[in-house]
Design an enzyme around this catalytic site. Structure first.
Site, PDB file in Angstrom:
ATOM      1  CG  ASP A   1      -2.407   4.745  -5.441  1.00  0.00           C
ATOM      2  OD1 ASP A   1      -2.251   3.525  -5.591  1.00  0.00           O
ATOM      3  OD2 ASP A   1      -1.632   5.461  -4.773  1.00  0.00           O
ATOM      4  CB  ILE A   2      -4.519   5.291  -0.386  1.00  0.00           C
ATOM      5  CG1 ILE A   2      -5.953   4.749  -0.390  1.00  0.00           C
ATOM      6  CG2 ILE A   2      -4.240   6.031   0.926  1.00  0.00           C
ATOM      7  CD1 ILE A   2      -6.220   3.716   0.693  1.00  0.00           C
TER       8      ILE A   2
ATOM      9  CG  ASN B   1       1.331  -0.343   5.659  1.00  0.00           C
ATOM     10  OD1 ASN B   1       0.385  -0.525   6.420  1.00  0.00           O
ATOM     11  ND2 ASN B   1       1.259  -0.621   4.370  1.00  0.00           N
TER      12      ASN B   1
ATOM     13  CG  HIS C   1       2.237  -3.998   7.862  1.00  0.00           C
ATOM     14  ND1 HIS C   1       2.182  -3.728   6.510  1.00  0.00           N
ATOM     15  CD2 HIS C   1       3.560  -4.081   8.165  1.00  0.00           C
ATOM     16  CE1 HIS C   1       3.396  -3.676   6.015  1.00  0.00           C
ATOM     17  NE2 HIS C   1       4.259  -3.874   6.998  1.00  0.00           N
TER      18      HIS C   1
ATOM     19  CG  ASP D   1      -4.158  -4.767   7.359  1.00  0.00           C
ATOM     20  OD1 ASP D   1      -3.703  -4.466   6.233  1.00  0.00           O
ATOM     21  OD2 ASP D   1      -3.793  -5.774   7.993  1.00  0.00           O
TER      22      ASP D   1
ATOM     23  CD  GLU E   1      -0.715   1.348  -2.096  1.00  0.00           C
ATOM     24  OE1 GLU E   1       0.310   1.916  -2.477  1.00  0.00           O
ATOM     25  OE2 GLU E   1      -0.718   0.185  -1.650  1.00  0.00           O
TER      26      GLU E   1
ATOM     27  NE  ARG F   1     -20.791  13.447  -4.658  1.00  0.00           N
ATOM     28  CZ  ARG F   1     -21.294  13.339  -5.886  1.00  0.00           C
ATOM     29  NH1 ARG F   1     -21.320  14.397  -6.683  1.00  0.00           N
ATOM     30  NH2 ARG F   1     -21.768  12.201  -6.312  1.00  0.00           N
TER      31      ARG F   1
END
Length: 310
Positions: free
Chosen positions: A181-182, A189, A194, A198, A224, A244
């Site tokens: 998950d980012i 955003n 947005h 993207d 995400e 990594r």
């Protein structure tokens, strides 16, 4: 002259080149058209003299269908003295039989447009030129790719996970998954728009793909959130790979307009074990590890073990 699209024949014409080599006008393709959501839309180019089709990975064409035998049938391409190809299919004593256009066969010629059924899976035989092959490949990509990142979409990657899970359960092979998950993606955003979000998703997908091995499979499963499947990989190897990925993400800077955008990722890692009931439970366990990575301050990777479950 033989029309390669004529279903009443099974022959296909070749051009003879000056050096004696033969130029194929059309390629022979099998496409999964029904009965099997996991493989639906996949197409297989028949290039070998003999092609084995079955459930096991060792076949030339592996079909993810429990009703397909380990080695189910063989497709043969023979060439007559007039340089004309003929295509035959032979059942290899499969449990549930091989059918051509609804009729069970032991051995039969097959033609363009014929429907072949093995287990619950239906395949169609066709002759295609280069333009048609490219068209079918594009259709398949539209069906399985996420439009923002170019990675596999949720439906396809989960189907792949189910297929690998079945193989692991039958053969006791190891495999692991990583859920990524980012971190703080909403802030990208909110602060930069947005379009920037993207662009970051696309750039992260490229970074992720470059970090993985050729046999690894990855897809976008949420806004995400990403899933990575690592065949033949224990949790130790998956954990090192996830580290990594985390480090590469931490070092990455997206140049968007006049802004330099940086963030991090968190990840949960889990290895498949026989005690895990299905892929939903496997994902849930990896999700719990991801939650622990977030709760520990983000920019982190956590391993999940069965003993971790509450």
């Amino acid at each position: 002259m033989i029309d390669p699209w004529d279903k009443t024949i099974c022959d296909r014409k070749f051009d003879i080149l000056p050096d004696g080599l033969q130029k194929i006008e059309h390629s022979i393709i099998l496409t999964v058209i029904g009965g099997n959501d996991i493989d639906f839309g996949k197409h297989f180019l028949l290039e070998k003299h003999n092609t084995l089709l079955g459930r096991d990975d060792g076949n030339d064409i592996a079909i993810s269908d429990e009703k397909v035998s380990k080695v189910h049938c063989e497709i043969s391409i023979t060439r007559t003295s007039q340089d004309v190809e003929q295509v035959f299919i032979k059942d290899l004593e499969s449990t549930n039989g091989t059918y051509v256009n609804g009729e069970r066969i032991e051995q039969s010629p097959i033609h363009g447009g014929d429907k072949i059924q093995v287990g619950d899976t239906v395949l169609s035989l066709s002759y295609s030129d280069e333009l048609e092959k490219e068209y079918h490949a594009k259709l398949f990509n539209y069906a399985v790719r996420d439009t923002h990142t170019g990675l596999y979409n949720r439906r396809f990657i989960i189907n792949e996970l189910e297929s690998i899970n079945r193989i692991a359960r039958r053969s006791n092979r190891a495999f692991s998954i990583i859920i990524i998950d980012i971190d703080d993606f909403k802030q990208i955003n909110d602060c930069y728009g947005h379009l920037a979000g993207d662009e970051y998703l696309k750039s992260f997908a490229e970074l992720l793909t470059k970090t993985l091995r050729e046999q690894d499979i990855t897809g976008r499963i949420g806004g995400e959130e990403f899933l990575v499947i690592l065949p033949e990989t224990t949790i130790e190897g998956a954990f090192q790979l996830a580290i990594r990925i985390r480090k590469n993400a931490e070092d990455f800077v997206l140049n968007h307009l006049s802004f330099k955008i940086k963030t991090t990722i968190s990840a949960g890692v889990c290895q498949y074990e026989n005690a895990i009931r299905d892929v939903n439970e496997l994902i849930d366990i990896a999700d719990q590890a991801l939650y622990e990575a977030k709760r520990s301050g983000k920019n982190n990777v956590m391993q999940a073990l069965l003993a971790d479950r509450k």
